[in-house]
Design an enzyme around this catalytic site. Structure first.
Site, PDB file in Angstrom:
ATOM      1  N   LYS A   1       0.824  -1.205   0.000  1.00  0.00           N
ATOM      2  CA  LYS A   1       0.000   0.000   0.000  1.00  0.00           C
ATOM      3  C   LYS A   1       0.862   1.260   0.000  1.00  0.00           C
ATOM      4  O   LYS A   1       0.548   2.242  -0.687  1.00  0.00           O
ATOM      5  CB  LYS A   1      -0.932  -0.006   1.216  1.00  0.00           C
ATOM      6  CG  LYS A   1      -2.014  -1.078   1.155  1.00  0.00           C
ATOM      7  CD  LYS A   1      -2.726  -1.236   2.470  1.00  0.00           C
ATOM      8  CE  LYS A   1      -3.744  -2.364   2.400  1.00  0.00           C
ATOM      9  NZ  LYS A   1      -4.382  -2.670   3.689  1.00  0.00           N
TER      10      LYS A   1
ATOM     11  N   ASP B   1     -11.276   2.233   4.676  1.00  0.00           N
ATOM     12  CA  ASP B   1     -11.546   0.806   4.516  1.00  0.00           C
ATOM     13  C   ASP B   1     -13.040   0.527   4.534  1.00  0.00           C
ATOM     14  O   ASP B   1     -13.477  -0.590   4.244  1.00  0.00           O
ATOM     15  CB  ASP B   1     -10.857   0.019   5.629  1.00  0.00           C
ATOM     16  CG  ASP B   1     -10.146  -1.224   5.117  1.00  0.00           C
ATOM     17  OD1 ASP B   1     -10.099  -1.419   3.880  1.00  0.00           O
ATOM     18  OD2 ASP B   1      -9.624  -1.991   5.939  1.00  0.00           O
TER      19      ASP B   1
ATOM     20  N   GLN C   1      -4.933  -2.470   9.880  1.00  0.00           N
ATOM     21  CA  GLN C   1      -4.749  -3.761   9.221  1.00  0.00           C
ATOM     22  C   GLN C   1      -5.166  -4.894  10.154  1.00  0.00           C
ATOM     23  O   GLN C   1      -4.702  -4.982  11.293  1.00  0.00           O
ATOM     24  CB  GLN C   1      -3.281  -3.933   8.803  1.00  0.00           C
ATOM     25  CG  GLN C   1      -2.983  -5.223   8.065  1.00  0.00           C
ATOM     26  CD  GLN C   1      -3.613  -5.253   6.676  1.00  0.00           C
ATOM     27  OE1 GLN C   1      -3.706  -4.234   6.004  1.00  0.00           O
ATOM     28  NE2 GLN C   1      -4.035  -6.427   6.258  1.00  0.00           N
TER      29      GLN C   1
END
Length: 284
Positions: free
Chosen positions: A53, A118, A97
């Site tokens: 990312k 997200d 994450q």
């Protein structure tokens, strides 16, 4: 029949080019989008994904902020990092994450919904249910975008999603049944009595169960689009949910890796840029 590949890796490259132009346009206004990541522990897959990312950000001109915590980090320490990012004007949006080994519902709930790129904050998931604008979960919207870019018919399609997890199965059904997609979705799971029966009727199959080869050739309607989102381990190697011989009957098929995974990254970048563009509009 040999399936056409739904190439997520190539599509990610295309989307990066498109986003690079939009980021350059924001730069002319003195705005640089910023993506932050919060990683707890040293899980190899999570570490690789977070690194990818940040490389994506560098390629298209997005500022990136990396917050790595040890596996021994406490809930309070992780929440303190989230509070810091909520208050940081250089951070347009960020992700936590998963897995963290902590109370992830509490962590996701603590994120500023406007910075939740997200799309997993309870408020943003509620907006999806209510069909209100908000950041969308990256993997489901990446699946929809991949289907659109390869011109797989979605409107009126019978879709079977295998797996009811928070990051794919549940939100994907909501996305595909919006009026903009107009698909009919059946959500299957470990309690489904006859999985093969449902899959055989599907024009589009999304396998997100994390069970190697749960989708086999004899289960797939000839010409169907099959998307493999599964990630598990078999004999030390990464295994998807779709057996290799499915390529002989499917009309479209994602490689795994190289299919849905890159699209998740693409939609994350897109969410960050969209938030920055919205903020730029609000500042005018």
């Amino acid at each position: 029949m040999t399936a056409k590949l739904l190439d997520g890796k190539a599509t990610l490259a295309q989307i990066k080019t498109e986003l690079k132009a939009r980021v350059a346009s924001l730069a002319e206004k003195g705005i640089t989008p910023g993506l932050a990541t919060v990683l707890v522990g040293d899980d190899p897959a999570s570490s690789w994904y977070v690194g990818a990312k940040h490389k994506d950000c560098a390629e298209i001109g997005i500022h990136s902020i990396r917050k790595d915590l040890p596996a021994t980090a406490t809930q309070a320490e992780a929440e303190a990092v989230i509070d810091e990012l909520n208050a940081d004007p250089a951070c347009t949006g960020y992700i936590v994450q998963q897995p963290t080994g902590l109370d992830e519902f509490a962590l996701l709930s603590r994120i500023d919904p406007a910075k939740d790129v997200d799309g997993l904050h309870p408020f943003n998931l509620g907006c999806l249910v209510m069909n209100r604008p908000a950041p969308l979960p990256c993997t489901p919207v990446g699946i929809v975008e991949l289907l659109r870019r390869f011109e797989v018919p979605i409107a009126g399609a019978e879709v079977v999603v295998v797996g009811r997890g928070l990051t794919v199965g549940r939100p994907l059904g909501l996305l595909l049944t919006r009026k903009s997609e107009n698909a009919t979705v059946t959500l299957c799971h470990t309690g489904t009595r006859d999985l093969a029966k449902h899959v055989r009727e599907a024009d589009i199959v999304v396998a997100a169960a994390g069970v190697p080869d749960i989708i086999t050739k004899d289960m797939v309607k000839p010409g169907a689009a099959v998307l493999d989102v599964g990630v598990s381990r078999r004999e030390g190697k990464v295994a998807g949910d779709v057996a290799k011989d499915v390529a002989e009957v499917a009309g479209w098929l994602t490689p795994n890796p190289g299919g849905v995974g890159p699209m998740t990254r693409a939609m994350l970048l897109s969410n960050v840029v969209e938030v920055a563009e919205r903020q730029a509009g609000e500042r005018v």
